[in-house]
Scaffold this active site. Structure first.
Site, PDB file in Angstrom:
ATOM      1  N   HIS A   1     -24.066  -3.810  21.356  1.00  0.00           N
ATOM      2  CA  HIS A   1     -24.866  -2.882  21.740  1.00  0.00           C
ATOM      3  C   HIS A   1     -25.398  -2.067  20.571  1.00  0.00           C
ATOM      4  CE1 HIS A   1     -21.159  -0.032  22.414  1.00  0.00           C
ATOM      5  NE2 HIS A   1     -21.492   0.050  20.950  1.00  0.00           N
ATOM      6  N   ASP A  12     -25.341   9.472  20.281  1.00  0.00           N
ATOM      7  CA  ASP A  12     -24.608   9.168  21.809  1.00  0.00           C
ATOM      8  C   ASP A  12     -23.410  10.163  22.015  1.00  0.00           C
ATOM      9  OD1 ASP A  12     -22.869   7.877  20.200  1.00  0.00           O
ATOM     10  OD2 ASP A  12     -23.633   5.987  20.809  1.00  0.00           O
TER      11      ASP A  12
END
Length: 262
Positions: free
Chosen positions: A150, A82
């Site tokens: 997450h 990410d």
């Protein structure tokens, strides 16, 4: 409750869980696991393709990995999972910068494919990165679990366990953004970007092997939820319980809310 004594292991459905005696022991065990997977992949296929998480929680593992001998990094391609939209490698919170400083420079892998947070079109950058990921199978994903449960930046109630995409632009929830502030990466939540490019849950779980390294007391609630809550996107990390190719490494603090029996 978990204690700070000897290591112990159990299974949470298909997920193998190892609780190590200390954060240092966690880092060493995860590093040994990564080295084993990389060596086997290079031996069998001549190369290894590895996705690496970033952040403070991964430092015990990565620092231990640097000290592991006889890992064929010359045959390894590294991806990261990410990056913030709008942030470049010069920013102290950049995940690209983290990979460069903690992995690329000390380990010298064959190549590192970076996500460009400053790309003119974040959605096009996600598509470009997805194409790179899909070129060949991923051998290993090394990830953590966020304080809100997450995986990468696949946030609670937004994560799609059946996403057809392997990378996309996502919105960050406030708890994720606050975590970045608490870890010292940003001065205040107003400085944390609201969006990021993230690998999706199916991309992460596509790897031949999955490694999840989660130290520290601040992750204890997320760990308990990952191992005991219903498997759904209210806690994306619950998806790990369906993965027989995954191992979760904990220390006494991150395992502190678990029953010894698992």
């Amino acid at each position: 409750m978990a204690d700070g004594g000897a290591s112990w292991e159990f299974a949470a459905e298909s997920l193998r869980v190892r609780v190590l005696s200390s954060q240092r022991a966690l880092g060493q065990a995860a590093a040994a696991h990564t080295a084993e997977v990389v060596r086997a992949s290079v031996r069998e296929r001549g190369e290894a393709r590895v996705v690496m998480a970033t952040g403070n929680s991964q430092l015990p593992f990565v620092k231990a990995l640097v000290d592991v001998a006889d890992v064929p990094w010359h045959a390894v391609t590294v991806f990261h999972m990410d990056e913030y939209v709008g942030i470049g490698p010069d920013h102290p919170a950049s995940f690209q910068r983290w990979i460069a400083e903690n992995l690329e420079r000390p380990l010298a892998p064959a190549r590192v494919h970076y996500l460009d947070g400053r790309a003119a079109s974040p959605s096009a950058e996600a598509a470009r990165y997805e194409d790179l990921l899909r070129e060949k199978p991923i051998d290993l994903v090394c990830m953590g679990i966020g304080e809100n449960g997450h995986l990468a930046f696949n946030e609670p109630y937004q994560a799609d366990f059946a996403d057809e995409r392997w990378a996309r632009v996502v919105s960050l929830d406030d708890r994720s953004r606050k975590q970045q502030v608490d870890e010292g990466h940003f001065a205040g939540i107003e400085s944390v970007p609201e969006t990021a490019i993230s690998l999706t849950v199916p991309a992460l779980l596509s790897a031949r092997s999955l490694q999840v390294a989660v130290p520290e007391r601040r992750k204890a609630e997320a760990v308990r939820a990952a191992l005991t809550a219903p498997v759904d996107n209210s806690c994306p990390a619950t998806a790990l319980r369906r993965q027989g190719n995954a191992v979760l490494f904990l220390d006494p603090e991150s395992a502190s809310l678990l029953d010894r029996e698992g």
